[in-house]
Design an enzyme around this catalytic site. Structure first.
Site, PDB file in Angstrom:
ATOM      1  CG  HIS A  81       9.911 -41.097   2.766  1.00  0.00           C
ATOM      2  ND1 HIS A  81       8.703 -41.580   2.308  1.00  0.00           N
ATOM      3  CD2 HIS A  81       9.661 -40.647   4.027  1.00  0.00           C
ATOM      4  CE1 HIS A  81       7.779 -41.433   3.248  1.00  0.00           C
ATOM      5  NE2 HIS A  81       8.345 -40.874   4.303  1.00  0.00           N
ATOM      6  CD  GLU A  82      12.365 -40.318   6.464  1.00  0.00           C
ATOM      7  OE1 GLU A  82      11.721 -39.333   6.895  1.00  0.00           O
ATOM      8  OE2 GLU A  82      11.918 -41.477   6.501  1.00  0.00           O
ATOM      9  CG  HIS A 133       8.934 -35.884   5.651  1.00  0.00           C
ATOM     10  ND1 HIS A 133       7.595 -35.817   5.364  1.00  0.00           N
ATOM     11  CD2 HIS A 133       9.189 -37.196   5.949  1.00  0.00           C
ATOM     12  CE1 HIS A 133       7.058 -37.028   5.468  1.00  0.00           C
ATOM     13  NE2 HIS A 133       8.004 -37.876   5.805  1.00  0.00           N
ATOM     14  CD  GLU A 169       4.954 -39.689   6.795  1.00  0.00           C
ATOM     15  OE1 GLU A 169       5.741 -40.067   5.901  1.00  0.00           O
ATOM     16  OE2 GLU A 169       5.346 -39.232   7.880  1.00  0.00           O
TER      17      GLU A 169
END
Length: 554
Positions: free
Chosen positions: A4-5, A8, A27
């Protein structure tokens, strides 16, 4: 989490939303990428099933009056803070997954690549993305995407009729809106991508339901799963005859469709759109060797249903007998001891079953947790690392004053910050109200550390929402110092979120009126809606559950 991170770097850094209105471009996509990446790296985890849980988190918020569109207008810092919710993350992810299923994975990937290349080191709005997806896929994505991102709410597809002729099943479908708190609401309209499949057949059929009614021919004859593969963001409500047919063949469904059917049945039952007891029928139909994630979801569902009985000992005891009867054999099958070569989802299920059976008051599980906790000094194998937190949680949940004092003493001398924080959280998770009060008082001291205090009060609210809310408001001058300014409008209402007392509604309203700006009260309104919903479920749905339990020996 790592995926997820890292995502980004693309969704947020390489290409950045133009303004907070489109936070979901960061997100929602990072959440979608975490799932896709994990599926690729660890197919043995069968994490595709987690997409159903993601959808449920979103729909739970999206089906009440206080919801908001995925794309939302943000004017203040507090509104930006409140935008980091399950609509932005989970609905954003679910809509992306649905659109990917609609255009095909390869076309979706190509469209996203075009989007990244066209807007590298720039700022975007969603229509920039839809244009690139349409160019790559050759399908009208924008209109569907607008329906699901620019307006709030959850579509509902009713399966009204299914008839078989000539080796195919013809479905009659209609569209409405699923809502938990507005039974008479005029439904919104969506263009809904629907995938259907006859149980046991490989072929699927697809259509776009655009309001009103639709017909769909599905290859084969037999019970039909609507939303096959569970990529669609909508509830499926089967007519009683169709529900009976698909329930009878429950064990033949793919695990992800078992999970989807169970979650739809739960939500629709709690909303009064079908018998609430239908969920219990599916629980009874689930074999002990079903996918571990199915049983993990059942454990969570039974734990959630148990909470509605809080304060009503006799009715709760009857429900718990049924719940324990379903879960205990699964724990017996899994066992307390990890087996060589055991799959990771089984390891996770073990912790879920021990935790839930502990919550349900299973005497054998509580006794074994206490035995292992007492034996840890002389037997290092009594509390293996994988079960340490779970065993401690059961012990803390059922702690008496002496055990609470023992855990407190451990917390005071613990040197490892992570373990120390966990112990203070455990001190706040006891079902004994007197000990919960001691935890609240402890949270206001310097002992736990500044970053633990607000979390301790929140932890108390899990089992004692009214106690925690009243305490925090009464000590607001101190509690404000533990919560950053932009989070207070969410923090205080969140403490009362799980209350079953109608009086909590006025308490949250009073707090919001006095301390939250008029344009920043969504969290308060959502908490109020949830309390009202919980009271309604307790009053209007539990009697049907009680009647079912009486009939089936619960």
């Amino acid at each position: 989490v790592a995926a997820h991170e890292i995502a980004h770097q693309w969704f947020g850094d390489l290409v950045t939303m133009s303004w907070w209105d489109d936070l979901w471009l960061n997100e929602g996509f990072a959440s979608w990428m975490e799932g896709r990446t994990t599926e690729k790296l660890h197919p043995e985890w069968n994490t595709a099933l987690s997409a159903v849980d993601v959808r449920e988190r979103a729909m739970s918020l999206d089906a009440v009056a206080t919801t908001h569109p995925v794309v939302q207008h943000v004017e203040t810092v507090e509104q930006a803070s409140q935008a980091f919710d399950s609509i932005t993350y989970s609905k954003g992810e679910a809509v992306i997954r649905m659109l990917e299923g609609y255009v095909g994975a390869d076309a979706w990937r190509d469209g996203v690549r075009r989007y990244m290349k066209a807007h590298a080191y720039g700022n975007t709005v969603p229509d920039d993305l839809w244009r690139q997806i349409e160019a790559a896929a050759g399908k009208p994505v924008t209109s569907i995407a607008h329906d699901f991102t620019l307006q709030p709410g959850v579509p509902m597809i009713r399966v009204e009729q299914a008839t078989c002729a000539g080796g195919k099943t013809t479905l009659t479908l209609s569209q409405g809106e699923f809502t938990k708190d507005r039974a008479g609401k005029a439904p919104l309209s969506w263009r809904v991508p629907v995938i259907a499949q006859v149980v046991g057949h490989q072929d699927t059929s697809r259509t776009l339901v655009e309001g009103g009614r639709a017909k769909l021919d599905v290859p084969g004859c037999g019970p039909v799963v609507v939303n096959a593969g569970q990529s669609g963001y909508y509830r499926t409500l089967y007519a009683p005859k169709q529900f009976a047919a698909i329930s009878a063949g429950f064990t033949k469904l793919a695990p992800i469709d078992q999970l989807g059917l169970m979650n739809d049945t739960w939500a629709l039952g709690m909303a009064g759109l079908q018998p609430a007891s239908d969920y219990l029928d599916l629980v009874k139909a689930t074999p002990p060797d079903a996918d571990p994630q199915i049983w993990g979801d059942i454990a969570a569902g039974l734990d959630s249903l148990d909470a509605y009985y809080r304060g009503d000992a006799e009715r709760q005891a009857r429900f718990r007998r049924f719940a324990i009867k379903q879960l205990a054999p699964v724990l017996t099958r899994v066992g307390w001891e990890e087996k060589p070569g055991e799959a990771d989802p089984v390891k996770i299920l073990r912790t879920q079953l021990i935790s839930t059976l502990g919550d349900l008051g299973d005497s054998s599980v509580i006794a074994e947790a206490r035995r292992r906790y007492a034996a840890q000094a002389s037997d290092p194998s009594a509390m293996p690392a994988a079960l340490r937190k779970t065993i401690l949680a059961v012990v803390a949940h059922h702690a008496d004053a002496a055990t609470w004092d023992l855990l407190h003493a451990e917390a005071q001398v613990e040197k490892t910050p992570l373990v120390k924080d966990e112990l203070y959280a455990l001190l706040s998770s006891t079902q004994d109200e007197a000990l919960a009060k001691r935890a609240l008082e402890l949270a206001l001291t310097d002992e736990p550390g500044a970053t633990n205090s607000a979390g301790m009060i929140s932890m108390v609210s899990g089992l004692h929402p009214d106690l925690a809310f009243d305490f925090a408001v009464a000590h607001r001058a101190q509690v404000d110092g533990m919560v950053d300014t932009t989070s207070r409008s969410r923090y205080y209402p969140g403490l009362g979120y799980g209350s079953l007392d109608p009086a909590m509604v006025d308490k949250i309203k009073a707090y919001a009126a006095a301390h939250v700006a008029a344009g920043s009260r969504r969290a308060s309104d959502t908490a109020i809606a949830n309390v009202q919903y919980r009271v309604k479920v307790r009053n209007e749905r539990l009697p049907a559950v009680d009647a079912w339990l009486q009939k089936h020996g619960g």
